[in-house]
Design an enzyme around this catalytic site. Structure first.
Site, short mmCIF file in Angstrom:
data_model
loop_
_atom_site.label_atom_id
_atom_site.label_comp_id
_atom_site.label_asym_id
_atom_site.label_seq_id
_atom_site.Cartn_x
_atom_site.Cartn_y
_atom_site.Cartn_z
N CYS A 103 -25.99 67.97 -21.63
CA CYS A 103 -27.21 67.18 -21.52
C CYS A 103 -27.02 65.77 -22.11
CB CYS A 103 -28.39 67.91 -22.13
SG CYS A 103 -29.97 67.26 -21.51
N LYS A 151 -40.55 62.97 -17.05
CA LYS A 151 -39.62 63.96 -17.59
C LYS A 151 -39.21 64.95 -16.51
CE LYS A 151 -38.93 67.29 -21.33
NZ LYS A 151 -39.52 67.97 -22.52
N HIS A 203 -29.16 72.27 -19.26
CA HIS A 203 -29.13 73.11 -20.46
C HIS A 203 -28.92 74.57 -20.08
CE1 HIS A 203 -30.08 70.57 -23.91
NE2 HIS A 203 -30.99 69.93 -23.20
N GLU A 262 -27.54 76.83 -21.58
CA GLU A 262 -27.62 77.71 -22.75
C GLU A 262 -29.05 78.11 -23.10
OE1 GLU A 262 -28.58 73.75 -24.49
OE2 GLU A 262 -27.24 74.49 -22.92
#
Length: 308
Positions: free
Chosen positions: A142, A163, A235, A237
């Protein structure tokens, strides 16, 4: 791949409760196997959550992985106790002379700040330069990917109109690359960021190869031909409820923000989110460890050389 972490690290019991294979140092030493040495520069404010998420993806394979946590000395953690940081984290000066099979540089919530204005930017630049000669393969995640693309290749991040948050469909564009071996042609991955990179800027860089991308989220997975540097703009994870927690945090702050896309059924935040990127996340980290770390790292890390 049993992950070697201290038995009193919060991630140890959390992962053991999930039946994830973790191992404490005493047992690992009895096996007389050289573990893969992975150092994680954790720039996320939620240290313990991120430690656990990354540890989960590095575990459950037949090799040992030695897990070292790194923090910046120029920016103190504010969301976790000083005792935790002192017990489990190192600063760069303490590991400068070490060599590692792999490194992970996480994201950070500073996307809208110019790189040079981030308080730990000079220290991060020093660490990224050091990684070229002291780490065999580095995965940047990221904002960590954006920072590394800027530092190593001069690719500037771009502010997005709003966003980018949600679970997005991606397509593999270079299926012969070992990093995406076993991926479905179309897979899902989480994103949560205010900035991105332009595909045109990446295409102009002869050192980078795009491996997977998304119509909505843009370039997702890149690497250099050698695999010594890998960049993930999302992301993978994140666990099932991370985006939910971020969304509710932002709502409580009074921010005008939309629910994460393609995350809740019918985009309704009152419904249970769907966890549909877990298999991809595990496969990505497995492929990295196997093809770009274990298969290629010299047995004696003193034989590490700089990037080609």
């Amino acid at each position: 791949m049993p992950l070697i972490i201290p038995q009193n690290l919060p991630a140890y019991q959390a992962l053991a409760d999930e039946n994830v294979f973790v191992m404490h140092e005493e047992r690992a030493n009895s096996q007389q196997i050289r573990p893969l040495r992975i150092v994680v520069l954790n720039l996320m404010p939620t240290k313990i959550t991120t430690e656990t998420q990354i540890a989960r993806l590095l575990a459950n394979n037949p090799l040992q992985v030695e897990f070292t946590l790194l923090q910046t000395a120029t920016h103190g953690a504010t969301h976790v106790s000083a005792e935790h940081m002192s017990a489990f984290y190192h600063v760069f000066e303490e590991i400068r002379d070490n060599r590692y099979d792999g490194m992970i540089i996480t994201g950070a919530p500073v996307e809208t700040v110019p790189f040079e204005e981030v308080d730990y930017w000079p220290e991060l630049c020093e660490i990224m330069e050091w990684s070229k000669t002291h780490v065999f393969s580095t995965m940047h995640v990221c904002w960590g990917a954006q920072a590394a693309l800027y530092y190593h290749f001069g690719i500037q991040k771009r502010l997005l109109p709003q966003k980018l948050s949600g679970i997005f469909e991606h397509r593999v564009v270079r299926p012969s690359n070992p990093l995406v071996r076993g991926f479905d042609e179309v897979f899902y991955a989480p994103h949560s960021r205010y900035t991105g990179i332009d595909k045109a800027d990446v295409d102009e860089c002869i050192d980078l190869r795009v491996l997977a991308e998304s119509e909505e989220a843009g370039v997702y997975l890149l690497n250099t031909d050698s695999g010594r540097q890998i960049f993930v703009t999302g992301h993978p994870e994140y666990d099932k409820y991370t985006l939910d927690g971020e969304y509710r945090r932002d709502i409580n702050k009074g921010l005008d923000i939309q629910p994460p896309k393609n995350y809740y059924p019918n985009d309704d935040p009152n419904r249970e989110p769907i966890f549909r990127w877990r298999a991809h996340a595990h496969l990505l980290y497995h492929n990295w460890l196997n093809y770009y770390v274990y298969q290629n790292t010299p047995y004696d890390l003193k034989d590490l050389t700089g990037l080609e």
